[in-house]
Design a protein around this motif. Structure first.
Motif, PDB file in Angstrom:
ATOM      1  N   ILE A 300       0.838  -1.202   0.000  1.00  0.00           N
ATOM      2  CA  ILE A 300       0.000   0.000   0.000  1.00  0.00           C
ATOM      3  C   ILE A 300       0.866   1.242   0.000  1.00  0.00           C
ATOM      4  O   ILE A 300       0.606   2.210  -0.730  1.00  0.00           O
ATOM      5  CB  ILE A 300      -0.940  -0.015   1.224  1.00  0.00           C
ATOM      6  CG1 ILE A 300      -1.977  -1.124   1.070  1.00  0.00           C
ATOM      7  CG2 ILE A 300      -1.638   1.338   1.387  1.00  0.00           C
ATOM      8  CD1 ILE A 300      -2.861  -1.326   2.273  1.00  0.00           C
ATOM      9  N   LEU A 308      -1.131  -2.448  -6.115  1.00  0.00           N
ATOM     10  CA  LEU A 308      -1.954  -1.689  -5.181  1.00  0.00           C
ATOM     11  C   LEU A 308      -3.429  -2.101  -5.172  1.00  0.00           C
ATOM     12  O   LEU A 308      -4.036  -2.195  -4.085  1.00  0.00           O
ATOM     13  CB  LEU A 308      -1.815  -0.189  -5.471  1.00  0.00           C
ATOM     14  CG  LEU A 308      -2.522   0.760  -4.516  1.00  0.00           C
ATOM     15  CD1 LEU A 308      -2.073   0.521  -3.075  1.00  0.00           C
ATOM     16  CD2 LEU A 308      -2.268   2.213  -4.929  1.00  0.00           C
ATOM     17  N   LEU A 312      -5.396  -3.031  -1.674  1.00  0.00           N
ATOM     18  CA  LEU A 312      -6.563  -2.306  -1.162  1.00  0.00           C
ATOM     19  C   LEU A 312      -7.731  -3.258  -0.933  1.00  0.00           C
ATOM     20  O   LEU A 312      -8.426  -3.179   0.087  1.00  0.00           O
ATOM     21  CB  LEU A 312      -6.963  -1.202  -2.140  1.00  0.00           C
ATOM     22  CG  LEU A 312      -5.981  -0.029  -2.273  1.00  0.00           C
ATOM     23  CD1 LEU A 312      -6.381   0.864  -3.440  1.00  0.00           C
ATOM     24  CD2 LEU A 312      -5.923   0.784  -0.975  1.00  0.00           C
ATOM     25  N   VAL A 342      -4.349   5.292   2.295  1.00  0.00           N
ATOM     26  CA  VAL A 342      -5.564   5.044   1.519  1.00  0.00           C
ATOM     27  C   VAL A 342      -6.297   6.350   1.272  1.00  0.00           C
ATOM     28  O   VAL A 342      -6.822   6.594   0.176  1.00  0.00           O
ATOM     29  CB  VAL A 342      -6.482   4.028   2.240  1.00  0.00           C
ATOM     30  CG1 VAL A 342      -7.783   3.829   1.459  1.00  0.00           C
ATOM     31  CG2 VAL A 342      -5.777   2.684   2.401  1.00  0.00           C
TER      32      VAL A 342
END
Length: 505
Positions: A300, A308, A312, A342
């Motif tokens: 991340i 990625l 996630l 995030v």
């Protein structure tokens, strides 16, 4: 079919024995049977037989073989599922093992038609050889034949498997794709029932799969991880993998990824496996296998667009349950930094990555999909406090709810729907309802039916309004409007109502 047609069929069948008449005779049979009702055709086919048609498959001319397959298919279509195999078992066994793939496809389609209609239509005691032959065809060089064999072998009656699995081990000596076909069957069987899993384990399918993770073939390794992920979500599956030290072995392989030139290609597969297990057993995995956690957070943090999205998805999947949220929070600053990252992805990334990050947030903050969550009443106060703090990481200036409000108004359907998913998760908490009530214009936006054009957006907004329609965060006037919206349904339209009234007049 009347007797004259039966005699005509017999003449055509006899003409197949002469090479110069063979092609025209096959066409004659095709034309005779194609449009005949099944009841009439079956009587004649059984009276005269198909043996001489089957013999036409052993000629060198491809056109004759293709035409013969077409004629046989027309004959088979007249029978009910399973009846061809019952009536012509010997012929079907011959066709299943024929050197030409089009012939094998013809036969295996009949087996699939029978079992997909009724798994018990072919008793194991009588048709075990058919099942064994089909199981061996997972190794077939023809992809269509192999895929059908996988489907069939995955749905056999349980009593067929001891011998089928034993005979299917010929795949262990094949290519990586052939071995994966056998592994797929083993996993499909294993997730059906613990007894079938034990059978696969006793015949060493699971251990062999795990041993093959040492391969240098990246695609092969990813395929094995994908299959093991399906097994790991079953209680009997994860129990076996833990007992056999598989998770520890995978942790060692993850630790070695940074030394592998192709390690970045393998990361998504390992993360998916890790997420599948940690979703069901978050405490055991997050505590005992820190290298897997580090891999997730490092991925991340790296922002690598190739890995990625899976990272996630994995983080959101782990945090989709209340226990998962509590376990993630216990990781402290590492997790805090991850969720802040995030938030940055939501604010600064292209649309596709923004959508994945919003969906990740939605899973981390919401709890309605957790079957263990209370159906009514308060949830663990720790979850309430944690999720509120996590939501704040979405944005600081403007605030998180203002940022989410703007994304709900985006003209891009995928981003708007992902934003609605996050809003729905936020509104599962009292603090979320209060934020909606305090954000200027948000309720008016939700109540405006003209803002959404897609069915998905209308349904998503409706679910949110239904959540809010009994919230103490709103005054009586707003509550009445929300409840009216709910009563009217997601697709209510003033224009449609006006048309209906005019038509009634």
């Amino acid at each position: 079919m009347i007797n004259s047609d039966t005699e005509q069929y017999r003449i055509f069948i006899n003409n197949l024995q002469r090479e110069e008449f063979r092609h025209s005779a096959l066409n004659d049979i095709k034309n005779l049977l194609t449009f005949k009702p099944a009841r009439e055709a079956i009587g004649t086919i059984q009276n005269v037989g198909i043996t001489k048609i089957v013999r036409c498959l052993n000629v060198p001319e491809k056109t004759h073989v293709d035409l013969t397959c077409e004629v046989l298919r027309i004959c088979f279509e007249k029978f009910n599922p399973g009846d061809v195999i019952k009536t012509y078992t010997g012929h079907i066994m011959y066709l299943l093992r024929h050197e030409k793939s089009c012939v094998r496809k013809l036969a295996i389609d009949e087996v699939y038609k029978a079992l997909s209609t009724d798994i018990n239509t072919l008793p194991v005691a009588e048709y075990q050889d058919v099942f064994v032959a089909t199981g061996q065809m997972v190794t077939d060089e023809d992809l269509g034949v192999a895929n059908t064999a996988i489907q069939i072998t995955s749905m056999l009656p349980p009593e067929a498997y001891p011998r089928v699995l034993e005979e299917m081990k010929i795949a262990f000596d094949g290519s990586s794709s052939v071995k994966c076909n056998a592994f797929e069957v083993a996993i499909n069987i294993s997730i059906r029932a613990p007894e079938l899993f034990r059978l696969c384990a006793d015949q060493e399918y699971i251990d062999f799969m795990v041993s093959e993770l040492n391969t240098n073939d990246v695609l092969y390794q990813l395929n094995i991880l994908e299959l093991l992920s399906q097994l790991a979500v079953k209680a009997h599956g994860i129990s076996y993998l833990v007992q056999r030290g598989v998770l520890q072995k995978i942790a060692v392989l993850v630790e070695a990824l940074h030394r592998n030139l192709l390690g970045s290609l393998l990361v998504p597969g390992y993360l998916k496996f890790f997420g599948a297990v940690a979703h069901s057993y978050p405490r055991e995995i997050l505590d005992k296998y820190p290298i897997l956690v580090e891999c997730l957070f490092d991925t991340i943090d790296s922002g690598d667009p190739g890995t990625l999205p899976v990272a996630l998805d994995t983080l959101g999947f782990i945090g989709n349950t209340i226990e998962g949220k509590l376990c993630l929070a216990s990781l402290g600053s590492k997790y805090t930094q991850a969720i802040q990252k995030v938030g940055q992805i939501v604010r600064n990334s292209p649309s596709d990555m923004k959508v994945r990050a919003l969906q990740c947030y939605a899973s981390l903050i919401g709890y309605s999909q957790d079957p263990s969550a209370p159906k009514s009443g308060p949830i663990d106060h720790r979850v309430t406090l944690m999720t509120r703090e996590w939501f704040r990481t979405l944005s600081t200036n403007p605030g998180p709810m203002e940022t989410l409000f703007e994304m709900c108004k985006y003209p891009f359907p995928d981003i708007k729907f992902a934003a609605f998913s996050l809003l729905d998760s936020v509104c599962q908490h009292q603090w979320g309802e209060e934020l909606v009530a305090r954000t200027a214009g948000f309720v008016e936006f939700l109540l405006d039916r003209g803002m959404d054009q897609t069915k998905e957006a209308k349904e998503a907004k409706y679910d949110i309004i239904r959540r809010l329609s009994h919230s103490p965060a709103f005054d009586s006037n707003i509550l009445m409007r929300l409840q009216t919206y709910v009563e009217q349904g997601p697709f209510y339209s003033e224009d449609a109502l006006q048309v209906a009234m005019e038509e009634g007049d």
